[in-house]
Design a protein around this motif. Structure first.
Motif, PDB file in Angstrom:
ATOM      1  N   LEU A   1       0.760  -1.112   0.025  1.00 43.07           N
ATOM      2  CA  LEU A   1      -0.159   0.034  -0.037  1.00 43.07           C
ATOM      3  C   LEU A   1       0.929   1.168   0.173  1.00 43.07           C
ATOM      4  CD1 LEU A   1      -2.928  -0.976   2.519  1.00 43.07           C
ATOM      5  CD2 LEU A   1      -2.919  -1.244   0.102  1.00 43.07           C
ATOM      6  N   THR A   2       0.294   2.198  -0.907  1.00 45.89           N
ATOM      7  CA  THR A   2       1.113   3.416  -0.862  1.00 45.89           C
ATOM      8  C   THR A   2       0.444   4.439  -0.247  1.00 45.89           C
ATOM      9  OG1 THR A   2       0.101   4.176  -2.742  1.00 45.89           O
ATOM     10  CG2 THR A   2       2.499   2.865  -2.962  1.00 45.89           C
ATOM     11  N   THR A   3      -0.857   4.533   0.042  1.00 40.82           N
ATOM     12  CA  THR A   3      -1.590   5.226   0.833  1.00 40.82           C
ATOM     13  C   THR A   3      -2.130   4.673   2.148  1.00 40.82           C
ATOM     14  OG1 THR A   3      -2.415   6.566  -1.204  1.00 40.82           O
ATOM     15  CG2 THR A   3      -3.738   6.612   0.931  1.00 40.82           C
ATOM     16  N   TYR A   4      -1.787   5.002   3.401  1.00 42.42           N
ATOM     17  CA  TYR A   4      -1.953   4.579   4.402  1.00 42.42           C
ATOM     18  C   TYR A   4      -1.753   5.710   5.680  1.00 42.42           C
ATOM     19  CZ  TYR A   4      -3.483   1.693   8.472  1.00 42.42           C
ATOM     20  OH  TYR A   4      -3.956   1.018   9.524  1.00 42.42           O
ATOM     21  N   GLU A   5      -2.654   6.200   5.772  1.00 39.94           N
ATOM     22  CA  GLU A   5      -2.820   7.349   6.976  1.00 39.94           C
ATOM     23  C   GLU A   5      -3.819   7.317   8.072  1.00 39.94           C
ATOM     24  OE1 GLU A   5      -4.077  10.750   4.341  1.00 39.94           O
ATOM     25  OE2 GLU A   5      -2.180  10.158   2.918  1.00 39.94           O
ATOM     26  N   ALA A   6      -3.270   7.391   9.478  1.00 40.77           N
ATOM     27  CA  ALA A   6      -4.319   7.001  10.390  1.00 40.77           C
ATOM     28  C   ALA A   6      -3.957   7.978  11.655  1.00 40.77           C
ATOM     29  CB  ALA A   6      -4.246   5.592  10.520  1.00 40.77           C
ATOM     30  N   GLU A   7      -4.956   7.941  12.567  1.00 40.50           N
ATOM     31  CA  GLU A   7      -4.792   8.549  13.604  1.00 40.50           C
ATOM     32  C   GLU A   7      -5.538   8.057  15.062  1.00 40.50           C
ATOM     33  OE1 GLU A   7      -4.468  13.182  14.951  1.00 40.50           O
ATOM     34  OE2 GLU A   7      -6.393  12.413  14.923  1.00 40.50           O
ATOM     35  N   TRP A   8      -4.794   7.677  16.009  1.00 35.09           N
ATOM     36  CA  TRP A   8      -5.512   7.251  17.102  1.00 35.09           C
ATOM     37  C   TRP A   8      -5.508   8.169  18.003  1.00 35.09           C
ATOM     38  CZ3 TRP A   8      -7.234   1.822  18.274  1.00 35.09           C
ATOM     39  CH2 TRP A   8      -6.909   1.068  17.045  1.00 35.09           C
ATOM     40  N   LYS A   9      -6.726   8.501  18.790  1.00 36.23           N
ATOM     41  CA  LYS A   9      -6.568   9.087  20.158  1.00 36.23           C
ATOM     42  C   LYS A   9      -7.332   8.349  20.944  1.00 36.23           C
ATOM     43  CE  LYS A   9      -6.344  14.093  18.653  1.00 36.23           C
ATOM     44  NZ  LYS A   9      -5.364  14.240  19.445  1.00 36.23           N
ATOM     45  N   ILE A  10      -6.634   8.327  22.323  1.00 35.23           N
ATOM     46  CA  ILE A  10      -7.239   7.711  23.509  1.00 35.23           C
ATOM     47  C   ILE A  10      -7.110   8.783  24.660  1.00 35.23           C
ATOM     48  CG2 ILE A  10      -6.625   5.720  25.029  1.00 35.23           C
ATOM     49  CD1 ILE A  10      -6.426   5.238  21.993  1.00 35.23           C
ATOM     50  N   THR A  11      -8.403   9.116  24.872  1.00 30.86           N
ATOM     51  CA  THR A  11      -8.771  10.213  25.947  1.00 30.86           C
ATOM     52  C   THR A  11      -9.508   9.640  27.038  1.00 30.86           C
ATOM     53  OG1 THR A  11      -9.072  11.450  23.640  1.00 30.86           O
ATOM     54  CG2 THR A  11      -9.730  12.486  25.685  1.00 30.86           C
ATOM     55  N   PRO A  12      -9.064   9.930  28.098  1.00 27.29           N
ATOM     56  CA  PRO A  12      -9.506   9.512  29.345  1.00 27.29           C
ATOM     57  C   PRO A  12     -10.658  10.193  29.678  1.00 27.29           C
ATOM     58  CG  PRO A  12      -7.054   9.961  29.720  1.00 27.29           C
ATOM     59  CD  PRO A  12      -7.647  10.537  28.341  1.00 27.29           C
ATOM     60  N   GLN A  13     -11.639   9.646  30.070  1.00 28.24           N
ATOM     61  CA  GLN A  13     -13.174  10.129  30.620  1.00 28.24           C
ATOM     62  C   GLN A  13     -13.010  10.410  32.143  1.00 28.24           C
ATOM     63  OE1 GLN A  13     -15.200  10.868  27.871  1.00 28.24           O
ATOM     64  NE2 GLN A  13     -13.281  10.749  27.074  1.00 28.24           N
ATOM     65  N   PRO A  14     -14.098  11.087  32.541  1.00 33.24           N
ATOM     66  CA  PRO A  14     -14.521  11.256  33.835  1.00 33.24           C
ATOM     67  C   PRO A  14     -14.608  10.153  34.889  1.00 33.24           C
ATOM     68  CG  PRO A  14     -15.339  13.102  32.675  1.00 33.24           C
ATOM     69  CD  PRO A  14     -14.908  11.982  31.624  1.00 33.24           C
ATOM     70  N   ASP A  15     -15.503   9.121  33.985  1.00 33.59           N
ATOM     71  CA  ASP A  15     -15.803   7.803  34.822  1.00 33.59           C
ATOM     72  C   ASP A  15     -14.529   6.820  34.715  1.00 33.59           C
ATOM     73  OD1 ASP A  15     -15.764   6.942  32.067  1.00 33.59           O
ATOM     74  OD2 ASP A  15     -17.543   6.402  32.134  1.00 33.59           O
ATOM     75  N   GLY A  16     -13.530   7.260  34.269  1.00 33.94           N
ATOM     76  CA  GLY A  16     -12.438   6.419  34.634  1.00 33.94           C
ATOM     77  C   GLY A  16     -12.188   5.355  33.125  1.00 33.94           C
ATOM     78  N   ARG A  17     -13.197   5.423  32.343  1.00 27.66           N
ATOM     79  CA  ARG A  17     -12.835   4.795  31.042  1.00 27.66           C
ATOM     80  C   ARG A  17     -12.078   5.809  30.148  1.00 27.66           C
ATOM     81  NH1 ARG A  17     -16.672   0.784  30.609  1.00 27.66           N
ATOM     82  NH2 ARG A  17     -16.478   0.601  28.487  1.00 27.66           N
ATOM     83  N   VAL A  18     -11.645   5.089  28.979  1.00 26.53           N
ATOM     84  CA  VAL A  18     -11.062   6.157  27.673  1.00 26.53           C
ATOM     85  C   VAL A  18     -11.932   5.766  26.528  1.00 26.53           C
ATOM     86  CG1 VAL A  18      -8.753   5.602  28.704  1.00 26.53           C
ATOM     87  CG2 VAL A  18      -9.469   4.082  27.193  1.00 26.53           C
ATOM     88  N   PHE A  19     -11.852   6.767  25.841  1.00 26.73           N
ATOM     89  CA  PHE A  19     -12.644   7.045  24.811  1.00 26.73           C
ATOM     90  C   PHE A  19     -11.561   6.758  23.556  1.00 26.73           C
ATOM     91  CE2 PHE A  19     -14.389   9.735  21.155  1.00 26.73           C
ATOM     92  CZ  PHE A  19     -15.546   8.824  20.977  1.00 26.73           C
ATOM     93  N   ILE A  20     -11.951   5.813  22.756  1.00 25.77           N
ATOM     94  CA  ILE A  20     -10.976   5.510  21.696  1.00 25.77           C
ATOM     95  C   ILE A  20     -11.343   5.640  20.290  1.00 25.77           C
ATOM     96  CG2 ILE A  20      -9.631   3.647  20.754  1.00 25.77           C
ATOM     97  CD1 ILE A  20      -9.964   2.133  23.341  1.00 25.77           C
TER      98      ILE A  20
END
Length: 204
Positions: free
Chosen positions: A143-162
């Motif tokens: 593959l010549t085109t592959y662009e990605a971004e992961w964001k892992i964001t902590p939440q007030p309830d102790g979980r993470v939003f992925i």
């Protein structure tokens, strides 16, 4: 037998602007088991996919799993093999992944650079294809085109939003049923597997 390497993978420096500015609107393609998958058509027959979920773990736990490339076949849909390429640093390095496609279609492979950083507890992990960093393997489509971004964001309830946003050419030229399986079903399964792996580890 197998499962696809960071297409969700997944599956450097800063996310190329084309991932964030698309040709159309995001469309909800899948919602179930706590996972949402959105798709967007791009130029050149590329597709962008955004996957969202939450997990009852820390951001550091997510990073540990994402950094463990050899484990990708256990949870990344259609991933035959993956490994980190020697060199780089803990937060900036190259990796390889082999994407298994059903016969008679040619398998795909990705060579890409991962760059990751922390800000206010949020992990940002960007991936950008570097197809010439390794010689191509016979019988596989690099593959010549592959662009990605992961964001892992902590939440007030102790979980993470992925969230994982990815633009790829992986489905170009394939029949619609294969394209949909790679670009919608695969990301949903991958994220579900990731949460199960994370929360299973957290319960031990």
């Amino acid at each position: 037998m197998i499962k696809s390497c960071p297409l969700f993978l997944f599956f450097a420096l800063s996310l190329v602007q084309s991932v964030l500015v698309g040709q159309g609107e995001w469309e909800l393609e899948h919602a179930g088991n706590g996972v949402k998958v959105f798709v967007r058509a791009e130029a050149n027959d590329d597709m962008s996919v955004r996957v969202e979920t939450t997990a009852a773990v820390s951001a550091e736990s997510v990073l540990a799993v994402l950094d463990d490339a050899p484990s990708y076949p256990a949870w990344v849909h259609r991933c035959e093999a993956a490994y980190r390429i020697p060199g780089g640093t803990d937060n900036n390095y190259l990796y390889y992944s082999h994407i298994d496609l059903p016969f008679p279609f040619q398998d795909k492979e990705v060579v890409a650079r991962i760059d990751q950083s922390w800000s206010d507890g949020t992990l940002t992990r960007t991936i950008l294809a570097e197809p010439d960093a390794l010689p191509p393997n016979k019988g596989k489509d690099r593959l010549t085109t592959y662009e990605a971004e992961w964001k892992i964001t902590p939440q007030p309830d102790g979980r993470v939003f992925i969230t994982c946003t990815c633009r790829t050419e992986a489905g170009a030229g394939l029949p619609n049923w294969v394209r949909k399986e790679i670009l919608t079903g695969g990301p949903a399964k991958t994220m579900e597997n990731l949460v199960e792996r994370l929360e299973g580890v957290a319960r031990k």
